[in-house]
Structure formats: structure tokens, C-alpha cells
Write an enzyme that holds these catalytic residues in place. Structure first.
Site, PDB file in Angstrom:
ATOM      1  CB  SER A 207      16.012  28.950  34.419  1.00  0.00           C
ATOM      2  OG  SER A 207      16.320  29.695  34.109  1.00  0.00           O
ATOM      3  CG  ASN A 208      13.622  32.368  31.682  1.00  0.00           C
ATOM      4  OD1 ASN A 208      13.878  32.804  31.148  1.00  0.00           O
ATOM      5  ND2 ASN A 208      13.628  33.559  33.596  1.00  0.00           N
ATOM      6  NE  ARG A 209       9.354  27.247  26.392  1.00  0.00           N
ATOM      7  CZ  ARG A 209       8.695  27.200  26.061  1.00  0.00           C
ATOM      8  NH1 ARG A 209       8.011  27.032  26.285  1.00  0.00           N
ATOM      9  NH2 ARG A 209       8.996  27.180  24.608  1.00  0.00           N
TER      10      ARG A 209
END
Ligand code: CTP
Length: 399
Positions: A207-209
Site C-alpha cells: 500500500s502507500n501512505r
């Protein structure tokens, strides 16, 4: 700007009361004249004298403070807007019941100004049926409720009940007064928000932030300006905005399915989601165990939702985002062309106060003719307003 506006800032007895000092300073910095009213318990958390110094005006605490005039009536009538931040569960109950046993509750019964409240309390209180009931009652009466948010609470627990970010609260107040508020009446605005999660096995994912804050701000502002709003959101910690059709998705594939379903009917499309570019080629059905040596995983590209979008039924304005770490404008312009966009919102995520998981952003909006408009650091809600205004201007030029 809030020049010439008279805001009544009510503060009740929550540990978050100290944050109202920043709210007061920001409201004053925007040009508002702020009258502060403290409840008795709020005075245990913030001293009236400090607020008096910051506001440059007397701070009110007592229903009977001036024998010659009725303080609650004068304050109630002079306010252009009443903001109660923070508001406790107890004060929400008083408002719902219409009680008037102190200055703040009394003036609420006398004012005809719009009322905004920003709750702050522990998760157990926020989810208690009586608080839920009272909040929905207040909403039905037209009270604007800002937050609360999910986060670390004073009790040490993490959950819903955290006082909304101070800048977000001030931005709600200023956008209420924004005189050149355009109308999105008749528009269908589709917004994507948040990250996607691409599962590796039952417990892990790529995923990412992305926090989803930019996309949610867009959905909230579009709704406030009268649009019919559809929000397709990846996993975030944010509550769904009121009166918006919200669809939760997890993976890029799920997001594409949901976007493809809604995009034909949209007149303005804003893709703020940070979609994972890669996913594991194979998802393990069981938890992958340590093998004692390096582990290699094959990744495949996900679908580009924006580039592969189906045609709309009418002429649409399509807005993309480009969060970059280098060659900002070149990369953003390339995406604008490759993905056939009308606008792209470019931001350099290496700058402080820009990018993922912060309340502010610093963006440049580029149109299809190559015009670049840079914006200074501002809240994501204000940026959302500028993006929607630019999109609407293109929409109007098409019809
Ligand atoms: N986007 C999309 N589907 C993807 C990847 C991105 O719809 N699989 C959208 C994003 O929502 C954003 C725009 O395309 O509006 C640009 O996203 P970004 O991740 O910056 O661009 P990529 O094309 O993925 O390029 P790169 O990650 O290589 O910079």
C-alpha cells in the site's frame, strides 16, 4: 478571509480546550473579530486571561456579568457565526435538550446565527447511543458538526473522538463565508480517495501512505457547493462525509470496477486516489512463512484506472493528481497528456506541508493548454475549492 465577521467562539471543558487557542489565533489572523465564551469547566483547562490577550477583547464566562445588559442576548445577536470548539458530550446533551443554565447554553437559544460544533471526547462516549442520538438531533436542526476524527485520544486509546485538526475547523468557518462560492448544482462529481491495498497473503499487503484527506476534502466541498457527489474510497481512517454516496474498495481492481460503474454519469471526475501501481502476481491463500533465506515476489502492474476509463455519456471535465518527488512539472504534464486530462494537480511531496497524511498541501494546477497556476501552502479543503473552481470554469466553457 473573515474580515468584518464576528465569530462567537464557545469553549467547553475538554482536555482539547488548549487547542482552541490556535483556533482563536487563526480566526483573528483571517480578520475575524472573536468573542470568546468559556463554560465553567473550560476555565479549568484554559485561563480567560490568555484568551483575552489573543482575542484583544473581554472574555465572557458569566451569565450575569454585566448587570445593565443581558450578556447572552447581546452576544447572541452580534454573532455572524457561533463555533463551539471543543464541545463535550455533556454540552451536546445540553444543546439537544435546549437547557440554558449558563451563558453559552443561554445564548445558543437566543442566536439566529449558524452554529458549528467540533466534538472532542473518548471513543466510548462518542459511540454511546445517547450522544449519537443527540448529535443526529442537532444535525437535523442545522447544526454543522466538524469531526471528530480517528486518532490517539487523551485516554491513550486510538479511535473516533479526537478533536478535528484546528486548521480544518478554521477552514470550515472561512469556507462558510466564502463570498465567491460557486454553485455545483446539477453537477455529478465523482471523486476517488485514499490508497489501495494489494494483498500478498491473508495478513500482508502492498500500500502507500495516502490518508485520503485530499479526496475527502474534495467530496465535502463539492457536496457543500450543491453537487451530487460519489466518493470511491480506498481504506482510510476518515468518516464518510454526510450526504455523499460512498463506496469502499480495497484493491486497485475493486476501485476500477466501482469507478467504471459510476464514471459514465459523472460530469466532473477528480481522481485523488493514490492507486498502487503494482500488485503481487500471486496472492498466497495462507500466511507466507519465514524460510531462512531471501524471499522474492513477482509483481504485476495494476490497471491504470484513469487512463483506461470508459467514455462519459456527456462531456466531462477530468482531473488527475501527480504526486512527485522530482521533475514535478515535466512528469505532471506528461500524465496530463497520456491520460487525456483537462487538469492535473501537481504536488512535490518532498516539500514540508505537502503530500501524504498532512492537513495542508502545496500544489500547482496545470490545464490542457499548459497554463500553470501555483498555489501557496493551504489546507486541503481550500485547495479542494480551487480545484473545483477550475474544473467548473472548464465545464462552463464547454456548454
Ligand atoms: N491512477 C490511476 N490508476 C493507477 C495509477 C494512477 O487511476 N493505476 C491515477 C491517480 O489517481 C492520479 C493519476 O492517475 O490521478 C496519476 O497517478 P500517479 O500514481 O502519480 O501516476 P502513475 O501513472 O502511476 O505514474 P508513476 O507512479 O510512475 O509516477
Amino acid at each position: 478571509m473573515l474580515s468584518g465577521k464576528r465569530i462567537l467562539l464557545g469553549i467547553t471543558g475538554s482536555i482539547s480546550a488548549y487547542k482552541s487557542l490556535q483556533i482563536l489565533r487563526d480566526l483573528c489572523a483571517e480578520g475575524a473579530e472573536v468573542d470568546v465564551v468559556l463554560t465553567e469547566s473550560a476555565q479549568r483547562f484554559v485561563p480567560a486571561l490568555t484568551l483575552q490577550v489573543f482575542s484583544g477583547r473581554p472574555v465572557h464566562t458569566d451569565l450575569f456579568e454585566n448587570r445593565n445588559e443581558m450578556a447572552h442576548l447581546t452576544l447572541a445577536q452580534s454573532a455572524d457565526l457561533v463555533l463551539i470548539a471543543p464541545v463535550t458530550a455533556h454540552f451536546i446533551s445540553k444543546m439537544a435538550m435546549g437547557l440554558s443554565d449558563d451563558l453559552l447554553s443561554s445564548l445558543l437559544l437566543s442566536t439566529s446565527a449558524p452554529v458549528m460544533i467540533a466534538p472532542a471526547m473518548d471513543i466510548g462516549m462518542w459511540t454511546h447511543p445517547s450522544v449519537e442520538h443527540n448529535v443526529s438531533l442537532l444535525k437535523k436542526r442545522g447544526v454543522h458538526v466538524i469531526g471528530p476524527e480517528i486518532g490517539l485520544l487523551a485516554s491513550g486509546k486510538v479511535g473516533m473522538g479526537r478533536f478535528a485538526d484546528e486548521r480544518k475547523i478554521v477552514s470550515h468557518v472561512s469556507s462558510y463565508f466564502s463570498e465567491d462560492q460557486p454553485s455545483l448544482e446539477g453537477e455529478v462529481v465523482l471523486v476517488t480517495a485514499g490508497p489501495t491495498e494489494e494483498p500478498i497473503d491473508p495478513v500482508r499487503f502492498i500500500s502507500n501512505r495516502s490518508s485520503g484527506k485530499m479526496g475527502y476534502a474534495l467530496a465535502e466541498v463539492a457536496k457543500k457547493w450543491g453537487a451530487q457527489v460519489i466518493l470511491v474510497s480506498g481504506p482510510t481512517a476518515l468518516p464518510f462525509p454526510d450526504d455523499v454516496a460512498c463506496f469502499s474498495v480495497r484493491t486497485a481492481h475493486e476501485m476500477k470496477t466501482e469507478v467504471d460503474r459510476h464514471i459514465p454519469s459523472a460530469s466532473i471526475v477528480v481522481m485523488a486516489a493514490a492507486v498502487s501501481d503494482y500488485r503481487p502476481r500471486v496472492r498466497s491463500e495462507k500466511k507466507i512463512k519465514k524460510s531462512g533465506s531471501n524471499y522474492q515476489m513477482a509483481l504485476e502492474e495494476t490497471e491504470d484506472i484513469l487512463a483506461g476509463r470508459p467514455e462519459g455519456t456527456g462531456r466531462q471535465v477530468v482531473v488527475g493528481f501527480a504526486a512527485e518527488t522530482d521533475q514535478l512539472l515535466e512528469n505532471a504534464q506528461k500524465k496530463l497528456q497520456d491520460k487525456r486530462l483537462d487538469l492535473i494537480v501537481a504536488n512535490d511531496i518532498m516539500q514540508e506541508g505537502a503530500g501524504f497524511d498532512v492537513e495542508t498541501n502545496i500544489v500547482q494546477i496545470i490545464d490542457a493548454k499548459g497554463k500553470i497556476t501555483p498555489y501557496p501552502k493551504m489546507t486541503k479543503h481550500r485547495i479542494a475549492g480551487y480545484i473545483l473552481k477550475e474544473a467548473l470554469a472548464i465545464k462552463s466553457s464547454l456548454s
